[in-house]
Design an enzyme around this catalytic site. Structure first.
Site, PDB file in Angstrom:
ATOM      1  N   LYS A  10       0.874  -1.187   0.000  1.00  0.00           N
ATOM      2  CA  LYS A  10       0.000   0.000   0.000  1.00  0.00           C
ATOM      3  C   LYS A  10       0.901   1.224   0.000  1.00  0.00           C
ATOM      4  O   LYS A  10       1.863   1.284   0.759  1.00  0.00           O
ATOM      5  CB  LYS A  10      -0.852  -0.027   1.277  1.00  0.00           C
ATOM      6  CG  LYS A  10      -1.588   1.238   1.589  1.00  0.00           C
ATOM      7  CD  LYS A  10      -1.469   1.647   3.071  1.00  0.00           C
ATOM      8  CE  LYS A  10      -0.115   2.197   3.432  1.00  0.00           C
ATOM      9  NZ  LYS A  10      -0.016   2.812   4.777  1.00  0.00           N
ATOM     10  N   ASP A 126      -5.597   1.191   8.379  1.00  0.00           N
ATOM     11  CA  ASP A 126      -5.386   0.830   6.971  1.00  0.00           C
ATOM     12  C   ASP A 126      -6.177  -0.401   6.542  1.00  0.00           C
ATOM     13  O   ASP A 126      -6.137  -0.783   5.375  1.00  0.00           O
ATOM     14  CB  ASP A 126      -3.900   0.547   6.720  1.00  0.00           C
ATOM     15  CG  ASP A 126      -3.093   1.824   6.570  1.00  0.00           C
ATOM     16  OD1 ASP A 126      -3.696   2.876   6.262  1.00  0.00           O
ATOM     17  OD2 ASP A 126      -1.864   1.762   6.743  1.00  0.00           O
TER      18      ASP A 126
HETATM   19  P1  ATP Z   1       1.511   1.085   7.893  1.00  0.00           P
HETATM   20  O1  ATP Z   1       1.905   1.367   6.489  1.00  0.00           O
HETATM   21  O2  ATP Z   1       0.078   0.638   8.015  1.00  0.00           O
HETATM   22  O3  ATP Z   1       1.911   2.168   8.861  1.00  0.00           O
HETATM   23  P2  ATP Z   1       3.792  -0.525   8.326  1.00  0.00           P
HETATM   24  O4  ATP Z   1       4.103  -1.041   6.956  1.00  0.00           O
HETATM   25  O5  ATP Z   1       4.553   0.671   8.778  1.00  0.00           O
HETATM   26  O6  ATP Z   1       2.255  -0.226   8.386  1.00  0.00           O
HETATM   27  P3  ATP Z   1       3.853  -3.213   9.376  1.00  0.00           P
HETATM   28  O7  ATP Z   1       4.616  -3.822   8.246  1.00  0.00           O
HETATM   29  O8  ATP Z   1       2.433  -3.553   9.516  1.00  0.00           O
HETATM   30  O9  ATP Z   1       3.999  -1.620   9.412  1.00  0.00           O
HETATM   31  O10 ATP Z   1       4.666  -3.598  10.692  1.00  0.00           O
HETATM   32  C1  ATP Z   1       4.496  -2.945  11.941  1.00  0.00           C
HETATM   33  C2  ATP Z   1       4.823  -3.924  13.079  1.00  0.00           C
HETATM   34  O11 ATP Z   1       3.780  -4.867  13.135  1.00  0.00           O
HETATM   35  C3  ATP Z   1       6.118  -4.690  12.872  1.00  0.00           C
HETATM   36  O12 ATP Z   1       7.107  -4.183  13.717  1.00  0.00           O
HETATM   37  C4  ATP Z   1       5.783  -6.150  13.195  1.00  0.00           C
HETATM   38  O13 ATP Z   1       6.394  -6.587  14.386  1.00  0.00           O
HETATM   39  C5  ATP Z   1       4.292  -6.203  13.395  1.00  0.00           C
HETATM   40  N1  ATP Z   1       3.581  -7.082  12.435  1.00  0.00           N
HETATM   41  C6  ATP Z   1       2.413  -7.677  12.684  1.00  0.00           C
HETATM   42  N2  ATP Z   1       1.987  -8.383  11.641  1.00  0.00           N
HETATM   43  C7  ATP Z   1       2.907  -8.240  10.656  1.00  0.00           C
HETATM   44  C8  ATP Z   1       3.007  -8.738   9.336  1.00  0.00           C
HETATM   45  N3  ATP Z   1       2.084  -9.553   8.808  1.00  0.00           N
HETATM   46  N4  ATP Z   1       4.072  -8.351   8.594  1.00  0.00           N
HETATM   47  C9  ATP Z   1       4.990  -7.530   9.136  1.00  0.00           C
HETATM   48  N5  ATP Z   1       4.962  -7.046  10.386  1.00  0.00           N
HETATM   49  C10 ATP Z   1       3.925  -7.394  11.166  1.00  0.00           C
END
Ligand code: ATP
Length: 269
Positions: A10, A126
């Site tokens: 995304k 999200d």
């Molecule tokens: P957003 O763009 O919604 O802010 P993000 O990409 O910054 O999300 P995620 O990749 O969702 O963040 O990861 C945030 C935290 O969530 C990580 O530190 C991880 O420990 C935990 N987590 C939980 N589920 C997952 C997953 N399926 N993949 C990666 N990290 C995950």
């Protein structure tokens, strides 16, 4: 036979923080697009919930109830063995966990014939847009979606390998009340669209750079793009290019100069 689903990256092409509710949730106005690269999910019936994380970016990703895929399966009420093939960097602002959870719910619906009967916002702001998985304007606290047609946008995604926790980035915002996006022009040709997009913002970009200055280097590495900006709360940034070949050449150049960074060419739409 496992049932599979794709969990696209995304990308917030713009992300305006327009206020904060009394309950602490931030009000957002964001243009969200999805990439043709992402993670892969497979689900199969199992006696109890189980998660296996594989793939090139599996390192450090929790394989238990902390994972949003696991929580999605529990909320769906289905015991499943979930396999998550991780290609996207985690905690990177490209919705990894949210997109994985949404793909898990899509796969569980295909497996069981039962849809999602809980409020997806309990899994994060999200989740609604990731369940929709097509370009949309996202407002409110993530629940108000307006579908949009975007021209296909060749792009490069670059992550410098630093995790940016969302909370501290929001806490570092100088103001939580910023103007919303202006209305998108009706004409959706590339030039008109890019001109409009350049006038929008990611309000979290400056606070994220304050916490992780390397993000400014990432934006600088994308300076030959038509437009370069951070996604979400960072640290991943995107650059938009006129054609796929230009995006692939730029990705090659950046990967050669910064072998420690995650760099991927893709198309957003
Ligand atoms: P957003 O763009 O919604 O802010 P993000 O990409 O910054 O999300 P995620 O990749 O969702 O963040 O990861 C945030 C935290 O969530 C990580 O530190 C991880 O420990 C935990 N987590 C939980 N589920 C997952 C997953 N399926 N993949 C990666 N990290 C995950």
């Amino acid at each position: 036979m496992p049932t599979e689903a794709f969990a696209p990256a995304k990308v917030n092409l713009a992300l305006h923080v327009t206020g904060r509710r009394d309950d602490g949730y931030h009000l957002l106005d964001s243009l969200v697009a999805f990439a043709d690269i992402g993670d892969r999910i497979a689900v199969a019936h199992a006696p109890e919930t189980r998660l296996t994380v594989t793939g090139p970016r599996a390192g450090g990703v929790p394989a238990d109830a902390r994972n949003l895929c696991w929580r999605a399966a529990e909320l769906h009420g289905t015991h499943a063995h979930i396999t998550l093939e991780k290609h996207l960097p985690a905690a990177a602002g490209i919705g990894g966990g949210s997109s994985d959870a949404a793909a898990t719910l899509r796969a569980l619906e295909a497996l069981t014939g039962r849809g999602t009967d809980f409020d997806p916002l309990v899994l994060g702001a999200d989740l609604p847009v990731c369940l929709y998985a097509r370009a949309a304007r996202m407002q409110g606290i993530g629940e108000a979606l307006t579908p949009l047609d975007l021209p296909p946008l060749p792009a490069v995604l670059v992550n410098p390998g630093v995790e940016v926790p969302t909370g501290p980035v929001f806490a570092a915002l100088p103001s939580r009340e910023n103007p919303p996006m202006t209305d998108m022009p009706v004409a959706r040709d590339r030039q008109t669209f890019l001109g409009w997009l350049a006038a929008q913002r990611n309000d979290l970009q400056a606070p994220a750079i304050g916490l992780q200055p390397v993000i400014a280097q990432v934006i600088d590495a994308l300076r030959d793009a038509d437009l370069a900006r951070m996604s979400g709360s960072g640290a991943t940034c995107f650059g938009l290019y006129p054609v796929q070949g230009a995006a692939e050449r730029a990705a090659g150049r950046i990967a050669a100069r910064h072998p420690g960074w995650w760099t991927a060419a893709c198309t957003l739409g």
